[in-house]
Design an enzyme around this catalytic site. Structure first.
Site, mmCIF file in Angstrom:
data_model
loop_
_atom_site.group_PDB
_atom_site.id
_atom_site.type_symbol
_atom_site.label_atom_id
_atom_site.label_comp_id
_atom_site.label_asym_id
_atom_site.label_seq_id
_atom_site.Cartn_x
_atom_site.Cartn_y
_atom_site.Cartn_z
ATOM 1 N NE ARG A 78 -3.140 2.600 2.756
ATOM 2 C CZ ARG A 78 -3.138 3.349 3.855
ATOM 3 N NH1 ARG A 78 -2.653 2.882 4.992
ATOM 4 N NH2 ARG A 78 -3.619 4.557 3.844
ATOM 5 C CG HIS A 122 -1.291 8.976 3.519
ATOM 6 N ND1 HIS A 122 -1.313 7.630 3.727
ATOM 7 C CD2 HIS A 122 -0.914 9.526 4.690
ATOM 8 C CE1 HIS A 122 -0.957 7.361 4.981
ATOM 9 N NE2 HIS A 122 -0.705 8.501 5.580
ATOM 10 C CD GLU A 167 -4.657 7.347 10.103
ATOM 11 O OE1 GLU A 167 -4.215 8.420 10.535
ATOM 12 O OE2 GLU A 167 -4.245 6.242 10.493
ATOM 13 C CG ASN A 292 -4.830 3.085 8.904
ATOM 14 O OD1 ASN A 292 -4.919 2.069 8.223
ATOM 15 N ND2 ASN A 292 -4.407 4.244 8.418
ATOM 16 C CE1 TYR A 294 0.567 2.869 13.611
ATOM 17 C CE2 TYR A 294 -1.434 3.930 12.833
ATOM 18 C CZ TYR A 294 -0.198 3.383 12.581
ATOM 19 O OH TYR A 294 0.289 3.338 11.296
ATOM 20 C CD GLU A 352 -1.336 3.864 8.196
ATOM 21 O OE1 GLU A 352 -0.988 4.348 9.306
ATOM 22 O OE2 GLU A 352 -1.638 4.557 7.218
#
Ligand code: GCO
Length: 448
Positions: A78, A122, A167, A292, A294, A352
């Site tokens: 990606r 992005h 995002e 994504n 985290y 991600e």
């Protein structure tokens, strides 16, 4: 979160790595590229005072990246396409040299059996569009759809997987409210328009892509995270704050795409720019939802904060990564189950996940056992969610080669591979070898 029953991923699970153009390519002034909002973002606001003119040097060394991906047995990459390489002022003249770069990258990937997944946006908006209001201006959504159409017309014969936006919540909030990211605005009043116009851009682009080539697999990527309330005597108020934040961070993107509505808090924020028919345009079928993840967020009520909401520290005693983010794979599990239960269990790809070295201006940590541990824990969460019926087709590690981490500059490193910016030498880390074995066998090592 339940432990996975077994540790074997299916044979068709897609193992990949993810990157983005501005963080990775370098070569910002070559071949007719136009400036983006990140080119003009003040250097003083980057923690180590650096710029992305070298980054991972992938514009020149993309062949090395492709070899690393293929040698690791990864099946997908990606990357993002820089709008301002292709349409330097955001609308108008097309820059053939920019298109050629992505054609070369796509061909190199395909030649080694790595499927290209292209993100169309992005965060690197052409600066010329920012000067006309950027995402506060509805026109940007139309320009984006035209650029998306151009990319598919020119590359869609070979490039089949698209991630439309990356995002949008982070870009909206950090770029327009906290000012930590480009375009560096600190104006909570534009949050609603920026959210809505990105959603609209996404809907228009999905329609354009589908019209251009019928066999494309089109998804979009969101930064999803549970919004948890700080406990204590104010916990009822903190719950309201956490719910409000959740509606703006997660719901403002999930609900329009899957239900064609906004939750009540963002509804109030977008009303001034909402037009008849917009929600039908935004509600689109997608080939996959990119998640994504985290860390979870913690929020609390504060009478003196804007909108009475402010971030709260994670509970004491929790493990933290270099960003001071709470290491908590249960937040990923919870997110995946939420998508299953509240949004109709769409196909999901983890687009991600990863963690940074401790912040440092020095060289990367090559024996990065902490990264292996982080990945193993988060992949257990993914596997448990799959066993719980979530339709998860792949996992892309952020990122392949250490790159330029936005406001952190080079002091944060997320790669499986280190990069020496003076010599160009790339060095595989322990995590690269570990991830490669996983990609080949699908078997997650270690005890449950
Ligand atoms: C994102 C960001 C990445 C960051 C990564 C690590 O999509 O979240 O795009 O660009 O580098 O998240 O913080």
């Amino acid at each position: 979160m339940p432990a996975p029953r077994d540790r074997q991923f299916p044979a068709n699970f897609i193992w990949g790595a993810a990157s983005s153009a501005f963080q990775t390519e370098g070569s910002l002034d070559v071949d007719g590229r136009g400036p983006s909002i990140w080119d003009v973002f003040p250097r003083e606001r980057i923690h180590d005072g650096t710029d992305a003119s070298v980054a991972a040097d992938s514009y020149r060394r993309y062949g090395d990246d492709v070899a690393l991906l293929a040698d690791a047995g990864l099946k997908a990459y990606r990357f993002s396409i820089s709008w301002s390489r292709i349409v330097p002022d955001g609308s108008g003249a097309v820059n053939e040299a920019g298109l050629d770069y992505y054609a070369r990258l796509v061909d190199a990937l395909l030649a080694r059996g790595v499927a290209p997944y292209a993100t169309l946006f992005h965060w690197d908006l052409p600066q010329a569009l920012q000067e006309r209001g950027g995402w506060t201006n509805r026109e940007t959504a139309e320009r984006f759809a035209a650029y998306a159409d151009l990319v598919t017309q020119r590359l869609g014969d070979r490039l089949k997987h698209f991630v439309v936006l990356n995002e949008a919540a982070v870009h909206a909030a950090l770029g327009h409210v906290t000012g930590m990211h480009a375009p560096g605005l600190t104006d909570a009043g534009v949050l609603g328009p920026v959210i809505h116009h990105q959603n609209l851009a996404q809907g228009l682009a999905i329609q354009a892509l589908r019209a251009a080539e019928s066999d494309l697999i089109v998804g979009t990527t969101m930064a999803l995270m549970p919004s948890r309330a700080e406990g204590g005597v104010l916990s009822w108020f903190n719950e309201q704050a956490a719910n409000g934040f959740d509606e703006v961070w997660n719901g403002a993107f999930l609900d329009p795409l899957f239900r064609g509505t906004y939750p009540s808090v963002p509804q109030g924020m977008v009303e001034s720019v909402l037009r008849d028919g917009d929600m039908e345009t935004i509600r689109q079928p997608v080939g996959f939802l990119g998640v994504n993840y985290y860390a979870p967020s913690y929020m609390r009520f504060n009478l003196f904060a804007p909108s009475f909401i402010e971030p709260a520290p994670a509970p004491s005693g929790t493990e933290r990564d270099a960003f001071d983010r709470h290491v908590d794979p249960s937040g990923l599990y919870e997110t995946l189950l939420r998508v299953r239960d509240q949004y109709g269990n769409p196909p999901v790809i983890i687009t991600e996940n990863g963690c940074s070295d401790p912040f440092s201006d020095g060289p990367a940590v090559i024996e990065d056992q902490f990264r292996i541990d982080y990945l193993r824990q988060h992949l257990e969460a993914v596997k448990s969610a799959m066993e719980g019926g979530c339709d998860i087709g792949g996992y892309f590690h952020w990122t392949l080669v250490d790159n330029w981490e936005w406001a952190e500059g080079y002091r944060s490193k997320f790669g499986l591979v280190a990069h020496n910016r003076e010599t160009g030498v790339r060095t595989e880390k322990a995590s690269y070898r570990w991830f490669s074995e996983l990609a080949r066998s699908g078997a997650l090592d270690g005890a449950v």
